[in-house]
Design a protein around this motif. Structure first.
Motif, PDB file in Angstrom:
ATOM      1  N   ASP A 159     -19.793  -9.144  -6.880  1.00  0.00           N
ATOM      2  CA  ASP A 159     -18.776 -10.026  -6.311  1.00  0.00           C
ATOM      3  C   ASP A 159     -17.580 -10.140  -7.247  1.00  0.00           C
ATOM      4  OD1 ASP A 159     -19.173 -10.838  -3.773  1.00  0.00           O
ATOM      5  OD2 ASP A 159     -20.083 -12.770  -4.250  1.00  0.00           O
ATOM      6  N   LEU A 160     -17.430  -9.191  -8.143  1.00  0.00           N
ATOM      7  CA  LEU A 160     -16.360  -9.254  -9.128  1.00  0.00           C
ATOM      8  C   LEU A 160     -14.995  -9.168  -8.465  1.00  0.00           C
ATOM      9  CD1 LEU A 160     -17.755  -6.889 -11.913  1.00  0.00           C
ATOM     10  CD2 LEU A 160     -17.686  -9.380 -11.936  1.00  0.00           C
ATOM     11  N   GLY A 161     -14.016  -9.839  -9.084  1.00  0.00           N
ATOM     12  CA  GLY A 161     -12.654  -9.749  -8.595  1.00  0.00           C
ATOM     13  C   GLY A 161     -12.077  -8.368  -8.851  1.00  0.00           C
ATOM     14  N   VAL A 162     -11.227  -7.918  -7.947  1.00  0.00           N
ATOM     15  CA  VAL A 162     -10.662  -6.573  -8.025  1.00  0.00           C
ATOM     16  C   VAL A 162      -9.140  -6.656  -7.898  1.00  0.00           C
ATOM     17  CG1 VAL A 162     -10.634  -4.260  -6.996  1.00  0.00           C
ATOM     18  CG2 VAL A 162     -12.747  -5.613  -6.967  1.00  0.00           C
ATOM     19  N   MET A 163      -8.454  -5.863  -8.695  1.00  0.00           N
ATOM     20  CA  MET A 163      -7.001  -5.735  -8.594  1.00  0.00           C
ATOM     21  C   MET A 163      -6.685  -4.293  -8.221  1.00  0.00           C
ATOM     22  SD  MET A 163      -3.930  -7.014  -8.785  1.00  0.00           S
ATOM     23  CE  MET A 163      -4.046  -8.540  -9.752  1.00  0.00           C
ATOM     24  N   ILE A 164      -6.100  -4.099  -7.030  1.00  0.00           N
ATOM     25  CA  ILE A 164      -5.740  -2.770  -6.557  1.00  0.00           C
ATOM     26  C   ILE A 164      -4.241  -2.577  -6.754  1.00  0.00           C
ATOM     27  CG2 ILE A 164      -5.811  -1.175  -4.607  1.00  0.00           C
ATOM     28  CD1 ILE A 164      -7.903  -3.067  -3.344  1.00  0.00           C
ATOM     29  N   SER A 165      -3.869  -1.554  -7.501  1.00  0.00           N
ATOM     30  CA  SER A 165      -2.454  -1.267  -7.717  1.00  0.00           C
ATOM     31  C   SER A 165      -2.114   0.088  -7.115  1.00  0.00           C
ATOM     32  CB  SER A 165      -2.125  -1.275  -9.220  1.00  0.00           C
ATOM     33  OG  SER A 165      -2.857  -0.262  -9.892  1.00  0.00           O
ATOM     34  N   GLY A 166      -0.902   0.206  -6.654  1.00  0.00           N
ATOM     35  CA  GLY A 166      -0.466   1.460  -6.058  1.00  0.00           C
ATOM     36  C   GLY A 166       0.836   1.274  -5.312  1.00  0.00           C
ATOM     37  N   GLU A 167       1.535   2.364  -5.114  1.00  0.00           N
ATOM     38  CA  GLU A 167       2.798   2.295  -4.415  1.00  0.00           C
ATOM     39  C   GLU A 167       2.584   1.869  -2.961  1.00  0.00           C
ATOM     40  OE1 GLU A 167       4.729   6.060  -4.794  1.00  0.00           O
ATOM     41  OE2 GLU A 167       4.639   6.067  -6.985  1.00  0.00           O
ATOM     42  N   SER A 168       3.660   1.438  -2.319  1.00  0.00           N
ATOM     43  CA  SER A 168       3.581   1.068  -0.912  1.00  0.00           C
ATOM     44  C   SER A 168       3.131   2.277  -0.093  1.00  0.00           C
ATOM     45  CB  SER A 168       4.946   0.586  -0.412  1.00  0.00           C
ATOM     46  OG  SER A 168       5.328  -0.599  -1.069  1.00  0.00           O
ATOM     47  N   GLY A 169       2.211   2.031   0.839  1.00  0.00           N
ATOM     48  CA  GLY A 169       1.759   3.097   1.722  1.00  0.00           C
ATOM     49  C   GLY A 169       0.612   3.925   1.197  1.00  0.00           C
ATOM     50  N   THR A 170      -0.010   3.543   0.073  1.00  0.00           N
ATOM     51  CA  THR A 170      -1.112   4.335  -0.488  1.00  0.00           C
ATOM     52  C   THR A 170      -2.471   3.939   0.080  1.00  0.00           C
ATOM     53  OG1 THR A 170      -1.097   2.826  -2.388  1.00  0.00           O
ATOM     54  CG2 THR A 170       0.017   4.945  -2.660  1.00  0.00           C
ATOM     55  N   GLY A 171      -2.553   2.809   0.793  1.00  0.00           N
ATOM     56  CA  GLY A 171      -3.813   2.421   1.416  1.00  0.00           C
ATOM     57  C   GLY A 171      -4.565   1.323   0.689  1.00  0.00           C
ATOM     58  N   LYS A 172      -3.857   0.383   0.079  1.00  0.00           N
ATOM     59  CA  LYS A 172      -4.518  -0.668  -0.696  1.00  0.00           C
ATOM     60  C   LYS A 172      -5.387  -1.566   0.192  1.00  0.00           C
ATOM     61  CE  LYS A 172      -0.564  -2.013  -2.564  1.00  0.00           C
ATOM     62  NZ  LYS A 172       0.346  -0.898  -2.209  1.00  0.00           N
ATOM     63  N   GLU A 173      -4.894  -1.888   1.392  1.00  0.00           N
ATOM     64  CA  GLU A 173      -5.710  -2.736   2.273  1.00  0.00           C
ATOM     65  C   GLU A 173      -6.944  -1.985   2.764  1.00  0.00           C
ATOM     66  OE1 GLU A 173      -5.449  -5.589   6.240  1.00  0.00           O
ATOM     67  OE2 GLU A 173      -3.601  -4.968   5.206  1.00  0.00           O
ATOM     68  N   LEU A 174      -6.834  -0.672   2.982  1.00  0.00           N
ATOM     69  CA  LEU A 174      -8.007   0.116   3.375  1.00  0.00           C
ATOM     70  C   LEU A 174      -9.107   0.015   2.323  1.00  0.00           C
ATOM     71  CD1 LEU A 174      -6.583   3.430   4.886  1.00  0.00           C
ATOM     72  CD2 LEU A 174      -7.820   1.618   6.082  1.00  0.00           C
ATOM     73  N   VAL A 175      -8.718   0.087   1.045  1.00  0.00           N
ATOM     74  CA  VAL A 175      -9.700  -0.018  -0.037  1.00  0.00           C
ATOM     75  C   VAL A 175     -10.333  -1.400  -0.029  1.00  0.00           C
ATOM     76  CG1 VAL A 175      -9.990  -0.073  -2.542  1.00  0.00           C
ATOM     77  CG2 VAL A 175      -8.623   1.725  -1.493  1.00  0.00           C
TER      78      VAL A 175
END
Length: 478
Positions: A159-175
């Motif tokens: 249940d660890l917190g996660v920080m997803i970084s990436g340019e716009s359009g790379t699929g961060k919400e999909l991850v």
């Protein structure tokens, strides 16, 4: 290294390479090309560690893992596979693999993992789940995506917190959705909120809800309550105002909050996954993002590569987008290899989202069943601001290149505006190559670079640190 390693792979050359390397490292090695022999040796008590391929002529090694865990729970099994998808990594983790490594593998990484496995007992989790049959939440087998898959697989049982970084359009919400759908909270709600799309003065009410002190029946739950027992996805976290950052930090620390205007204490029970296209460390240095909140959110970082770093994935992505378009009622289309070759030579400023939009347009506009190279070229010429060839116009002025970049960026957002902070983001995109190339030209001499740029040496040092530029003296760096 000391111990006996069982190597199972139906490729003789791979068995030979691994056996020789492990033997030189001090291990005893037994190798086989079948699952049946692997299981017989395990039943007989052979081996202190297993390195196995997934698919072999007489079976799937992953299907054997639950039996291995029941028979010999302390035996670490390192799984390798050429089926380099996120589902392979997730399945390997769920079945109890000690480690998952994609093929082609790095021999040093294999040796390092074997050494770690022989040095300590692997952790054992709960009973493995059945094999999942859902469609892939993420598409791509490129090396750039393999580390993403490995990190995601390890996070499925936490249940660890996660920080997803990436340019716009790379699929961060999909991850983020994949982490939820295949994680411990999959039966709970998934609630997403985009900080860039909400007026700053309304963010606290959106997150924590509202409550009238004299009328408890007039309660508007916020996103935290809606995500109770599930996952709260905080998109574009870098756009959160400082006041809201302070309150979010307090909630993460205390595990409870009160609604805006109310006094009732509400327990916070949601896994937090945050995402950003900005450099949060730079925002921390500028005083725009709380450092303590950054470390609270950035427990496990995941960097999503831009499409230009995973061009080999374009064929799989393009075909998948065409299949998706067909399920949505658009005409059925396939795409030729020549057309895919053109797509792989383009500079995708809008990343995967831009490729998806192009495939949708081609599905609608292409009169033929097969999308040809000529059709792709005609569509690109008709929409010059959508994608551009990587080389660009050699005679184009810098201002024209920036203008083209911005036009593409605005086009990607359609009728909506991009997230705030555009000025600083554009300046940073120009500043990074300017300083890096200047350092390269001076062979890493910071005094000369500062003179060349016309800035103070201390200013240059700070920018090198903030932009994370690697400086090497005495040779060209780019």
């Amino acid at each position: 290294m000391e111990g006996t390693v069982i190597v199972a792979d139906d490729d003789r050359s791979i068995r030979t390479v691994l056996s020789q390397a492990l033997t030189r490292a001090g291990c005893r090695v037994r190798s086989t090309g079948t699952v049946s022999t692997l299981w017989r040796w395990i039943e007989e008590g052979e081996g202190d560690c297993v390195v196995s391929d997934v698919m072999m002529p007489d079976g799937d090694a992953l299907d054997l893992l639950p039996a291995i865990r029941r028979k010999r729970p302390d035996l670490p099994v390192i799984v390798m596979s050429a089926q380099n998808t996120v589902m392979t990594a997730i399945r390997a983790t769920e079945m109890g693999a000690y480690e998952y490594l994609p093929k082609p593998f790095d021999l040093r990484e294999v040796l390092a993992q074997v050494n770690k496995a022989l040095s300590r007992k692997p952790s054992t989790g709960g009973a493995p789940e059945e094999k999942r049959e859902e469609g892939l939440p993420l598409i791509g087998r490129s090396p750039a995506m393999q580390e993403v898959y490995r990190i995601m697989a390890r996070l499925m049982t936490t249940d660890l917190g996660v920080m997803i970084s990436g340019e716009s359009g790379t699929g961060k919400e999909l991850v983020s959705r994949a982490l939820h759908n295949f994680g411990q909270r999959k039966n709970g709600p998934f609630v997403a909120i985009n900080m860039a799309s909400i007026p700053h003065e309304l963010i606290e009410a959106e997150l924590f809800g509202t409550e009238k002190v004299q009328g408890l029946d007039e309660i508007a739950p916020g996103r935290f309550e809606q995500a109770n027992g599930g996952t709260l996805f905080l998109d574009e976290i870098g756009d959160m105002p400082v006041d809201a950052q302070t309150r979010l930090l307090r909630v993460l620390q205390d595990g409870e909050f009160t609604r805006v205007g109310g006094r009732t204490i509400v327990r916070a029970d949601a896994r937090i996954i945050a995402a950003t296209h900005q450099d949060l460390r730079a925002l921390v240095n500028e005083g725009k993002f709380r450092e303590d909140l950054f470390y609270r959110l950035n427990i496990v970082p995941i960097r999503l590569p831009p499409l230009r770093e995973r061009l080999d994935d374009i064929p799989d992505l393009a075909r998948a987008f065409l299949r998706n378009a067909e399920t949505e009622g658009l005409p059925r289309k396939t795409i030729s290899q020549d057309a895919l070759d053109i797509l792989r030579k383009l500079s995708w400023q809008g990343n995967v989202r831009e490729l998806e939009n192009l495939m949708r347009r081609l599905a609608v506009l292409c009169p033929d069943d097969i999308i040809s190279a000529n059709t792709v070229q005609q569509e690109l010429k008709a929409r010059p601001t959508s994608v551009a060839a990587g080389s660009g116009d050699q005679n184009q002025k810098l201002s024209q290149a920036i203008e083209g970049h911005l036009k593409r960026y605005f086009d990607l957002h359609g009728d909506n505006l991009p997230p705030s902070g555009l000025y600083d983001r554009i300046l940073k995109e120009v500043e990074l190559p300017l300083i890096a190339l200047s350092l390269s030209a001076t062979r890493g001499n910071q005094v000369k670079t500062a003179e060349l740029l016309g800035i103070n040496r201390n200013t240059l040092r700070k920018k090198i640190q903030d932009l994370d530029i690697r400086v090497t003296r005495g040779k060209k760096m780019m």
